[in-house]
Write a protein that holds these residues in place. Structure first.
Motif: not given
Length: 657
Positions: A122-145
């Motif tokens: 379906s065109a709707a599924t193809i359109d939705a797929l255009s924004a799907v990317e493999p999940l990314d693990t962001p780098p660790a951010t320092r927590v100072r408190d």
């Protein structure tokens, strides 16, 4: 799985794969996106490892594509498949669909194809797929408190590795904990021995910290979901438009994501918004409150009837004269009203609630003009607002992190399923676009049999391609006129064989393919070879003749490597060597008759027959005719001329053929 057992994977790569959460699953499923998360692995390298892992798992470590031309056809097939993908993941994933002679792998892919071809594109599924990317693990951010504390050196090293966001401190006793509590908003003690210790400040004893990382660093799941919000929402749409069964409650996922800002902070909480605004606007609100009170007093003083003129009184006041007594005696009520206005403005503009008591202390009760803030009270109010805000934010972070962390595994499954649906839809579109069907492939089939086959690799629109029927087994010469389709027929044989051994459908009405371990496809040589190149080519064919029985050999006009007379003898010798083996070999040649005469064994000859010339163009039956030596283009031209002009001359020429 022993990673180093995979061909091409050394100790360094194996170590990188071991860093992944579930490398075995990624290798088994060809999850190139997950594999490329390993340190130092590019997407291309990850795809190569996945291909090698597929072969290894199914006991097919050998290379099915034995020649450059065979690999070219395979790359063309991949290009057609990739053109029908939406995501980069699916394009890479399809690269792991390699041809092998392994029945288990072929059957595995055929099962996927059966499932894929039942999907609705379906065109709707193809359109939705255009924004799907493999999940990314962001780098660790320092927590100072926040910090971690332990008395154990080994636990220190473990914590430092497990929680890169936090500082880890080594302490000896409760006194050291108390010292840390004065520097950090929260101290998390990892040792159970600290349980019950009474220390001033926010000190929490969590020996279970390693089992519950989201409780210790809620920023981690929040950052993960913030970074992957668009892909998660798109994957949810894919599931809905494609009618897929989601692994989690999509409304709950959307609700949780709606409470998360792009930077990983909770949003949508009115109380946190109130406190954040109050902290940000405090100084401006105090200044405005001062102005409100002083404007009121200034107006009252101008209009007041006292012993001295109001304007003189105002001038004295503005010159710094003490007016406490005068304000107390003459303007007490007006000062109270001004003070009330200032305090009311401060409370209302900042929407203060429990903090209103502290807000009142910002302006003292002692009558003064101009009215001025109490900086110490402002500081106390700011501290209280910040502390309340931070406590609220911390609680919201923890609550939201708990909600999202519970969704982590389903979220990964959600996105992976959406990406895999793109793979399936690409296969479905390929099969539909080229009128494909799954071929019969087994050891019981001899050679290749194609009915209604059409190659999508030709430089014409697929719907304009003439269908070809051809059945070939054993060692065969394929003859035919120039531009009659001999090379296209070899391409079609290679295409069908490769697709069948990939487990994929083929562009034909039906097909039967013998299962082999190797495909040798030799393209036409560009001109006569020099002595060195000619010798190298002969060595290649000597190696081919010594090979295993389980092969499909396709050769296009080998005679072009040297003089025609020598070529016919050489090709005849090669065919004799192959004839003694159980291989299917098709040699395209204009010297089919000469080769057959030079061979000491019976060599089958098929032909692509031209049925005539119309307006200077050949009319050709594209399907090879079995046991038929096709006439050449010159013969057809002479035959045509013999019927039109000087029959005697052209007739004598025709007799020479």
């Amino acid at each position: 799985m022993e990673f180093t057992a995979i061909p091409g994977v050394g100790e360094k790569t194996a170590s990188a794969l071991a860093d992944l959460d579930d490398a075995e699953r990624a290798l088994r499923e060809g999850d190139v996106a997950a594999l490329s998360q390993a340190p130092g692995l590019s997407a291309g390298r990850a795809a190569a490892i996945a291909r090698a892992a597929v072969r290894h798992e199914h006991g097919a470590d050998g290379e099915f594509l034995a020649t450059d031309r065979a690999r070219d056809v395979f790359e063309n097939i991949l290009a057609l498949l990739r053109e029908r993908t939406v995501t980069d993941y699916a394009a890479r994933r399809l690269e792991t669909f390699v041809p092998t002679g392994a029945p288990s792998r072929i059957e595995e892919v055929r099962t996927l194809v059966d499932r894929a071809t039942s999907r609705e594109v379906s065109a709707a599924t193809i359109d939705a797929l255009s924004a799907v990317e493999p999940l990314d693990t962001p780098p660790a951010t320092r927590v100072r408190d926040r910090c971690l504390a332990t008395t154990d050196a080994e636990r220190y090293a473990e914590a430092d590795d497990a929680f890169p966001e936090l500082s880890v401190e080594v302490v000896d006793d409760a006194r050291d904990l108390a010292e840390l509590a004065r520097s950090y908003a929260t101290v998390i003690a990892l040792d159970e021995s600290f349980a019950g210790v009474d220390v001033e400040g926010d000190v929490r004893v969590r020996p279970d910290a390693f089992e519950n990382p989201a409780d210790i660093v809620p920023e981690r799941p929040l950052a993960f979901f913030a970074a992957n919000r668009d892909s998660l929402l798109a994957a949810a749409r894919v599931h809905e438009t494609a009618g897929m069964d989601p692994p989690c409650d999509l409304d709950a996922l959307r609700d949780a994501l709606s409470r998360l800002d792009d930077d990983g902070t909770p949003v949508g909480d009115d109380e946190l918004d109130r406190l954040t605004t109050a902290v940000d606007d405090l100084d401006a609100a105090v200044s405005t409150a001062e102005s409100v009170a002083n404007d009121h007093l200034r107006e009252v003083i101008r209009e007041r009837d006292v012993t001295i003129e109001g304007t003189d009184f105002l001038s004295l006041v503005e010159q710094g004269a003490r007016v406490d007594a005068l304000l107390s005696r003459e303007l007490a009520d007006d000062f109270d009203r001004a003070l009330e206005k200032a305090r009311g403005h401060l409370v209302d503009s900042l929407s203060l609630e429990d903090e209103s008591g502290l807000a009142e202390r910002v302006f003292d009760d002692d009558p003064t003009f101009p009215l001025e803030r109490n900086d110490e009270a402002v500081s106390r109010l700011r501290t209280e607002l910040k502390a309340t805000r931070d406590r609220r934010a911390a609680r919201l972070k923890t609550e939201l992190a708990d909600d999202l962390d519970a969704l982590r595994e389903p979220a990964e499954t959600l996105v992976r399923a959406a990406l895999e649906r793109d793979v399936e839809l690409a296969l479905a579109r390929f099969a539909d676009d080229f009128d494909c069907t799954l071929p019969e492939i087994s050891d019981d089939v001899a050679g290749v049999a194609i009915e209604g086959g059409r190659s999508p690799l030709l430089d014409v629109a697929f719907e304009d391609v003439e269908p070809v029927d051809y059945t070939v087994a054993g060692v065969t010469l394929l003859s035919g006129v120039n531009s009659g389709g001999k090379t296209s027929t070899l391409d079609l044989l290679a295409l069908v064989a490769i697709l069948a051994h990939m487990g994929l459908p083929v562009p034909a009405e039906s097909a039967r393919v013998e299962r082999v371990d190797e495909l040798h496809y030799y393209a036409k040589s560009q001109g006569t070879l020099d002595a060195g190149a000619f010798e190298a080519t002969l060595r290649d064919f000597a190696e081919l003749a010594r090979g295993t029985d389980s092969r499909l050999v396709l050769v296009d006009e080998l005679e072009s490597i040297t003089e025609p007379g020598a070529s016919a003898k050489i090709i005849a010798g090669i065919l004799e060597s192959l004839d003694g083996q159980s291989v299917t070999a098709v040699f395209v040649s204009h010297l089919a008759g000469e080769i057959r005469d030079a061979a000491s064994v019976d060599i089958a000859v098929d032909g692509i027959e031209a049925v005539g010339l119309v307006d200077g163009e050949l009319e050709v039956n594209r399907s090879p005719v079995t046991d038929h030596l096709a006439r050449s283009t010159p013969e057809l031209i002479v035959e045509k001329l013999a019927t039109e002009d000087d029959a005697a001359f052209y007739g004598r020429l025709l007799e020479k053929f």
